[in-house]
Write a protein that holds these residues in place. Structure first.
Motif, PDB file in Angstrom:
ATOM      1  N   HIS A 121       0.998  -1.779   0.000  1.00  0.00           N
ATOM      2  CA  HIS A 121       0.338  -0.055  -0.174  1.00  0.00           C
ATOM      3  C   HIS A 121       1.325   1.376   0.160  1.00  0.00           C
ATOM      4  CE1 HIS A 121      -1.931   3.260   2.402  1.00  0.00           C
ATOM      5  NE2 HIS A 121      -3.509   2.678   2.258  1.00  0.00           N
ATOM      6  N   LEU A 122       0.627   1.948  -1.156  1.00  0.00           N
ATOM      7  CA  LEU A 122       1.442   3.355  -1.325  1.00  0.00           C
ATOM      8  C   LEU A 122       0.823   4.225  -2.283  1.00  0.00           C
ATOM      9  CD1 LEU A 122       5.248   2.276  -1.658  1.00  0.00           C
ATOM     10  CD2 LEU A 122       4.664   3.236   0.288  1.00  0.00           C
ATOM     11  N   PRO A 123       1.177   5.183  -1.959  1.00  0.00           N
ATOM     12  CA  PRO A 123       0.601   6.124  -2.965  1.00  0.00           C
ATOM     13  C   PRO A 123       0.843   6.437  -4.275  1.00  0.00           C
ATOM     14  CG  PRO A 123       0.533   7.492  -1.429  1.00  0.00           C
ATOM     15  CD  PRO A 123       0.944   5.966  -0.591  1.00  0.00           C
ATOM     16  N   ALA A 124       2.524   6.131  -4.145  1.00  0.00           N
ATOM     17  CA  ALA A 124       3.170   5.623  -5.925  1.00  0.00           C
ATOM     18  C   ALA A 124       2.095   6.297  -6.657  1.00  0.00           C
ATOM     19  CB  ALA A 124       3.069   4.158  -5.895  1.00  0.00           C
ATOM     20  N   THR A 125       2.178   8.415  -6.452  1.00  0.00           N
ATOM     21  CA  THR A 125       1.608   8.789  -7.621  1.00  0.00           C
ATOM     22  C   THR A 125       2.787   9.189  -8.315  1.00  0.00           C
ATOM     23  OG1 THR A 125       1.827  10.701  -6.227  1.00  0.00           O
ATOM     24  CG2 THR A 125       0.202   9.935  -6.456  1.00  0.00           C
ATOM     25  N   ALA A 126       4.463   9.109  -7.979  1.00  0.00           N
ATOM     26  CA  ALA A 126       5.050   9.377  -9.031  1.00  0.00           C
ATOM     27  C   ALA A 126       5.759   8.444  -9.496  1.00  0.00           C
ATOM     28  CB  ALA A 126       6.176   9.833  -8.016  1.00  0.00           C
ATOM     29  N   PRO A 127       6.554   8.310 -10.914  1.00  0.00           N
ATOM     30  CA  PRO A 127       7.031   7.600 -11.636  1.00  0.00           C
ATOM     31  C   PRO A 127       7.918   7.141 -10.986  1.00  0.00           C
ATOM     32  CG  PRO A 127       6.178   9.405 -13.024  1.00  0.00           C
ATOM     33  CD  PRO A 127       6.108   9.775 -11.629  1.00  0.00           C
ATOM     34  N   ARG A 128       9.218   7.958  -9.950  1.00  0.00           N
ATOM     35  CA  ARG A 128       9.873   7.232  -9.539  1.00  0.00           C
ATOM     36  C   ARG A 128      10.046   5.874  -8.234  1.00  0.00           C
ATOM     37  NH1 ARG A 128      10.721   9.397  -4.749  1.00  0.00           N
ATOM     38  NH2 ARG A 128       9.214  12.052  -4.482  1.00  0.00           N
ATOM     39  N   VAL A 129       9.414   6.430  -7.537  1.00  0.00           N
ATOM     40  CA  VAL A 129       8.464   5.159  -6.468  1.00  0.00           C
ATOM     41  C   VAL A 129       7.982   4.601  -7.209  1.00  0.00           C
ATOM     42  CG1 VAL A 129       6.704   5.201  -4.500  1.00  0.00           C
ATOM     43  CG2 VAL A 129       8.099   7.419  -5.206  1.00  0.00           C
ATOM     44  N   ARG A 130       6.703   3.931  -8.740  1.00  0.00           N
ATOM     45  CA  ARG A 130       6.293   3.116  -9.076  1.00  0.00           C
ATOM     46  C   ARG A 130       8.149   2.491  -9.685  1.00  0.00           C
ATOM     47  NH1 ARG A 130       2.405   6.914 -10.836  1.00  0.00           N
ATOM     48  NH2 ARG A 130       4.193   6.388 -12.874  1.00  0.00           N
ATOM     49  N   GLY A 131       8.329   3.257 -10.160  1.00  0.00           N
ATOM     50  CA  GLY A 131       9.391   2.184 -10.344  1.00  0.00           C
ATOM     51  C   GLY A 131      10.751   1.759  -9.517  1.00  0.00           C
ATOM     52  N   ALA A 132      10.745   2.365  -8.378  1.00  0.00           N
ATOM     53  CA  ALA A 132      11.514   1.787  -7.976  1.00  0.00           C
ATOM     54  C   ALA A 132      11.048   0.300  -7.342  1.00  0.00           C
ATOM     55  CB  ALA A 132      11.618   2.845  -6.221  1.00  0.00           C
ATOM     56  N   VAL A 133       9.693   0.246  -7.255  1.00  0.00           N
ATOM     57  CA  VAL A 133       8.673  -0.270  -6.360  1.00  0.00           C
ATOM     58  C   VAL A 133       9.053  -1.528  -7.308  1.00  0.00           C
ATOM     59  CG1 VAL A 133       6.795  -1.609  -5.735  1.00  0.00           C
ATOM     60  CG2 VAL A 133       7.218   0.282  -5.048  1.00  0.00           C
ATOM     61  N   ARG A 134       9.439  -1.432  -8.601  1.00  0.00           N
ATOM     62  CA  ARG A 134       8.958  -2.711  -9.748  1.00  0.00           C
ATOM     63  C   ARG A 134      10.758  -2.691  -9.882  1.00  0.00           C
ATOM     64  NH1 ARG A 134       6.406   0.913 -13.012  1.00  0.00           N
ATOM     65  NH2 ARG A 134       8.411   2.161 -13.967  1.00  0.00           N
ATOM     66  N   ARG A 135      11.791  -2.260  -9.625  1.00  0.00           N
ATOM     67  CA  ARG A 135      13.044  -3.235  -9.299  1.00  0.00           C
ATOM     68  C   ARG A 135      12.972  -3.765  -7.815  1.00  0.00           C
ATOM     69  NH1 ARG A 135      14.325   2.814 -11.173  1.00  0.00           N
ATOM     70  NH2 ARG A 135      14.240   3.255  -8.856  1.00  0.00           N
ATOM     71  N   LEU A 136      12.636  -3.277  -6.432  1.00  0.00           N
ATOM     72  CA  LEU A 136      12.675  -3.791  -6.206  1.00  0.00           C
ATOM     73  C   LEU A 136      12.014  -5.470  -6.106  1.00  0.00           C
ATOM     74  CD1 LEU A 136      13.375  -4.166  -2.728  1.00  0.00           C
ATOM     75  CD2 LEU A 136      11.065  -3.175  -2.446  1.00  0.00           C
ATOM     76  N   ALA A 137      11.089  -5.570  -6.746  1.00  0.00           N
ATOM     77  CA  ALA A 137       9.830  -6.537  -7.499  1.00  0.00           C
ATOM     78  C   ALA A 137      11.334  -7.292  -7.826  1.00  0.00           C
ATOM     79  CB  ALA A 137       8.721  -6.388  -7.951  1.00  0.00           C
ATOM     80  N   ARG A 138      12.285  -7.165  -8.420  1.00  0.00           N
ATOM     81  CA  ARG A 138      12.774  -7.537  -9.373  1.00  0.00           C
ATOM     82  C   ARG A 138      14.075  -8.854  -8.515  1.00  0.00           C
ATOM     83  NH1 ARG A 138      11.617  -3.550 -13.509  1.00  0.00           N
ATOM     84  NH2 ARG A 138      14.087  -2.503 -13.141  1.00  0.00           N
ATOM     85  N   LEU A 139      14.440  -7.197  -7.530  1.00  0.00           N
ATOM     86  CA  LEU A 139      15.190  -7.739  -6.780  1.00  0.00           C
ATOM     87  C   LEU A 139      14.885  -9.003  -5.975  1.00  0.00           C
ATOM     88  CD1 LEU A 139      18.511  -6.708  -5.578  1.00  0.00           C
ATOM     89  CD2 LEU A 139      17.161  -5.415  -4.263  1.00  0.00           C
TER      90      LEU A 139
END
Length: 213
Positions: A121-139
């Motif tokens: 659960h995150l607002p993640a309105t910023a593209p950089r935040v969503r990008g960080a979540v995707r990178r964390l998922a891959r990690l």
């Protein structure tokens, strides 16, 4: 942080395995007319539930049905845990930064952990935040999925007032502008990197969410 309860047998359908992380996401799906929104998340996955503060993310997750052991990371749980340890009456702004830090640390720990499905659960309105979540998922060797709550700013403000915690005007305006750009990108299919993308609204959030493998 909470653990979701199990879905009753046959409560939700299953599908074939999700696309790889490099696949283009599907177009945002329609809001169901009744019953919970159903998502199939096979394998080791991360679901980001995002949208404006007050959009209905906590409402959606409060009635979550999911396979046993699903890890759910809600910032409200982090805030409540900290509030219980602080002197009574401590104003939230005094420990807002600590709530955000604790929530993000919990997210990292869960994504790198053993649970098959992690819901964040995150607002993640910023593209950089969503990008960080995707990178964390891959990690964490997880397939990333996005569920976006498309809620008009005025409705999100009503949701904030109902919960008794209103975001300051300037930060909320920033969130609102970013959310508008995000919705435009989602509708254009320009939000890449997700195995799937779905959208709902506040009325859909009240109907809840069901996850299946």
């Amino acid at each position: 942080m909470t653990t979701a309860r199990a879905v009753p047998t046959g409560a939700v359908p299953t599908r074939d395995a999700a696309p790889t992380r490099d696949a283009a996401p599907a177009a945002p799906g329609p809001v169901p007319s009744d019953g919970p929104l159903v998502l199939s998340l096979p394998g080791r996955t991360l679901l980001l539930v995002a949208g404006l503060p007050g959009a209905g993310k906590s409402t959606l997750l409060a009635a979550l049905d999911a396979p046993a052991g699903t890890r759910v990371l809600d910032s409200g749980a982090a805030r409540a845990a900290l509030a219980a340890r602080l002197p009574a009456g401590t104003p939230y702004p005094a420990y807002r930064w600590l709530t955000h830090l604790a929530h993000r640390a919990s997210v990292v720990g869960a994504v790198l952990g053993r649970a098959e499905t992690v819901v964040v659960h995150l607002p993640a309105t910023a593209p950089r935040v969503r990008g960080a979540v995707r990178r964390l998922a891959r990690l964490g060797r997880r397939t990333p999925h996005l569920l976006w709550l498309d809620t008009p700013p005025e409705q999100a403000l009503d949701g904030q007032r109902a919960r008794g915690r209103v975001v300051r005007a300037r930060p909320f305006s920033v969130h609102a502008r970013r959310a508008e750009r995000t919705v435009t990108a989602l509708r254009a299919g320009a939000e890449t990197g997700w195995a799937s993308v779905r959208c709902t609204d506040r009325s859909g959030a009240r109907r809840g969410l069901a996850l299946a493998k």
